[in-house]
Enzyme design. Structure first.
Site, PDB file in Angstrom:
ATOM      1  N   LYS A   1       0.849  -1.190   0.000  1.00 56.14           N
ATOM      2  CA  LYS A   1       0.000   0.000   0.000  1.00 56.14           C
ATOM      3  C   LYS A   1       0.885   1.240   0.000  1.00 56.14           C
ATOM      4  O   LYS A   1       1.744   1.411   0.865  1.00 56.14           O
ATOM      5  CB  LYS A   1      -0.914   0.042   1.219  1.00 56.14           C
ATOM      6  CG  LYS A   1      -1.851   1.269   1.218  1.00 56.14           C
ATOM      7  CD  LYS A   1      -2.782   1.274   2.428  1.00 56.14           C
ATOM      8  CE  LYS A   1      -2.129   1.824   3.671  1.00 56.14           C
ATOM      9  NZ  LYS A   1      -1.887   3.302   3.568  1.00 56.14           N
TER      10      LYS A   1
ATOM     11  N   ASP B   1      -3.330   4.213  -2.260  1.00 56.96           N
ATOM     12  CA  ASP B   1      -4.257   4.700  -1.234  1.00 56.96           C
ATOM     13  C   ASP B   1      -4.201   6.229  -1.162  1.00 56.96           C
ATOM     14  O   ASP B   1      -3.620   6.800  -0.241  1.00 56.96           O
ATOM     15  CB  ASP B   1      -3.871   4.062   0.109  1.00 56.96           C
ATOM     16  CG  ASP B   1      -4.724   4.537   1.269  1.00 56.96           C
ATOM     17  OD1 ASP B   1      -5.888   4.911   1.042  1.00 56.96           O
ATOM     18  OD2 ASP B   1      -4.212   4.545   2.413  1.00 56.96           O
TER      19      ASP B   1
ATOM     20  N   LYS C   1      -7.169   8.179  -1.661  1.00 63.85           N
ATOM     21  CA  LYS C   1      -8.466   8.643  -1.132  1.00 63.85           C
ATOM     22  C   LYS C   1      -8.994   9.879  -1.873  1.00 63.85           C
ATOM     23  O   LYS C   1      -9.290  10.910  -1.270  1.00 63.85           O
ATOM     24  CB  LYS C   1      -8.355   8.949   0.366  1.00 63.85           C
ATOM     25  CG  LYS C   1      -7.887   7.782   1.229  1.00 63.85           C
ATOM     26  CD  LYS C   1      -7.817   8.198   2.696  1.00 63.85           C
ATOM     27  CE  LYS C   1      -7.361   7.070   3.604  1.00 63.85           C
ATOM     28  NZ  LYS C   1      -5.929   6.740   3.411  1.00 63.85           N
TER      29      LYS C   1
ATOM     30  N   ASP D   1     -13.238  14.886  -4.470  1.00 64.14           N
ATOM     31  CA  ASP D   1     -13.330  16.181  -5.140  1.00 64.14           C
ATOM     32  C   ASP D   1     -14.582  16.157  -6.003  1.00 64.14           C
ATOM     33  O   ASP D   1     -15.404  15.231  -5.889  1.00 64.14           O
ATOM     34  CB  ASP D   1     -12.068  16.424  -5.982  1.00 64.14           C
ATOM     35  CG  ASP D   1     -11.675  17.892  -6.061  1.00 64.14           C
ATOM     36  OD1 ASP D   1     -12.573  18.710  -6.408  1.00 64.14           O
ATOM     37  OD2 ASP D   1     -10.512  18.226  -5.798  1.00 64.14           O
TER      38      ASP D   1
ATOM     39  N   THR E   1     -10.368   4.743  10.460  1.00 69.03           N
ATOM     40  CA  THR E   1     -10.252   3.936  11.675  1.00 69.03           C
ATOM     41  C   THR E   1      -9.751   4.750  12.864  1.00 69.03           C
ATOM     42  O   THR E   1      -9.769   4.267  13.994  1.00 69.03           O
ATOM     43  CB  THR E   1      -9.326   2.727  11.448  1.00 69.03           C
ATOM     44  OG1 THR E   1      -8.075   3.170  10.903  1.00 69.03           O
ATOM     45  CG2 THR E   1      -9.967   1.731  10.505  1.00 69.03           C
TER      46      THR E   1
ATOM     47  N   ARG F   1       2.937  -0.774  10.788  1.00 70.09           N
ATOM     48  CA  ARG F   1       4.039  -0.763  11.741  1.00 70.09           C
ATOM     49  C   ARG F   1       4.389  -2.131  12.339  1.00 70.09           C
ATOM     50  O   ARG F   1       5.583  -2.402  12.561  1.00 70.09           O
ATOM     51  CB  ARG F   1       3.754   0.263  12.842  1.00 70.09           C
ATOM     52  CG  ARG F   1       3.950   1.692  12.344  1.00 70.09           C
ATOM     53  CD  ARG F   1       3.332   2.740  13.236  1.00 70.09           C
ATOM     54  NE  ARG F   1       1.894   2.887  12.987  1.00 70.09           N
ATOM     55  CZ  ARG F   1       1.188   3.947  13.369  1.00 70.09           C
ATOM     56  NH1 ARG F   1       1.767   4.934  14.014  1.00 70.09           N
ATOM     57  NH2 ARG F   1      -0.105   4.012  13.105  1.00 70.09           N
TER      58      ARG F   1
END
Length: 237
Positions: free
Chosen positions: A34, A61, A63, A66, A121, A212
């Site tokens: 990603k 990714d 997002k 607009d 999230t 992570r």
């Protein structure tokens, strides 16, 4: 039929060298990648193309959110990179989602999966109230997932806690891409609505996004295998 569960490694790095070093420690057949806003802004589309050419499935990714024409143009540009998946914000509304769908359908080569972000999230009910969205995160996600399904998108990005509700909106083949996944005992960091890999798959997630716990591990490939093992046990693989 639900898609086979997959693991996506979030490359949340601020430079191409560190990102390349991480990817070189992983195997394309075991996970996907990603690329988010920070890395894309710093390294550009050439790095994405490099990994695609090396055989990686890349989730871009960014997002997009607009007016419909602008999002459609952005989706066309993303599709030209031959990535595996792109996403837009469901909050952009029906017309924007439809424009994104049409643009992706016109991709001349590889047609990427098109998913929509529902509720981040990092958001909880208090955050939703602060930005003017009514109801609980599950209720908001369900409404936005219904919009995405109606526009013909391939799935949504949501917390694993909402995956079951999303499955009801879009059916089993509708992808439930879930960030905020942490193996048991790992730090929560800035996430609010999190699950372990096992509980996420059991809840109905189809694609787990993990950053992570893999990228900060001393053995990233080993961390990938540990998470895949947990996913296989959960799915009976």
């Amino acid at each position: 039929m639900s898609p086979s569960p997959s693991l996506i490694v979030a490359l949340d790095f601020d430079n191409a060298t560190a990102a390349r070093d991480m990817v070189n420690r992983l195997a394309p057949g075991r996970c996907r990648l990603k690329v988010g806003k920070e890395l894309f802004v710093r390294a550009g589309p050439s790095l994405v193309r490099e990994w695609v050419d090396d055989g990686w499935d890349v989730f871009l990714d960014l997002k997009f959110h607009d007016i419909p024409n602008t999002v459609a143009a952005a989706c066309r540009a993303a599709a030209d990179l031959d990535v595996w998946m792109i996403n837009v914000h469901a909050l952009g509304g029906p017309a924007m989602l439809a424009a994104a769908r049409e643009a992706v359908d016109e991709a001349p080569r590889r047609q990427p999966l098109l998913t929509a972000v529902t509720v981040l999230t990092s958001h909880d009910e208090a955050t939703l109230q602060a930005i003017g969205l009514q109801g609980t995160p599950v209720e908001a996600v369900s409404r936005l997932a219904a919009l995405a399904a109606s526009a013909g998108l391939d799935g949504v990005v949501c917390s694993a806690q909402e995956a079951s509700a999303v499955r009801e909106q879009g059916g089993p083949s509708f992808r439930r891409v879930t960030p905020g996944v942490r193996p048991a005992g790992m730090a929560v960091d800035d996430q609010r609505r999190i699950q372990t890999p096992a509980s996420a798959i059991a809840a109905g997630a189809t694609d787990l996004v993990v950053g992570r716990p893999i990228t900060r591990s001393a053995d990233p490939a080993g961390a990938v295998e540990m998470i895949l093992d947990e996913m296989q046990v959960t799915t009976g693989g």
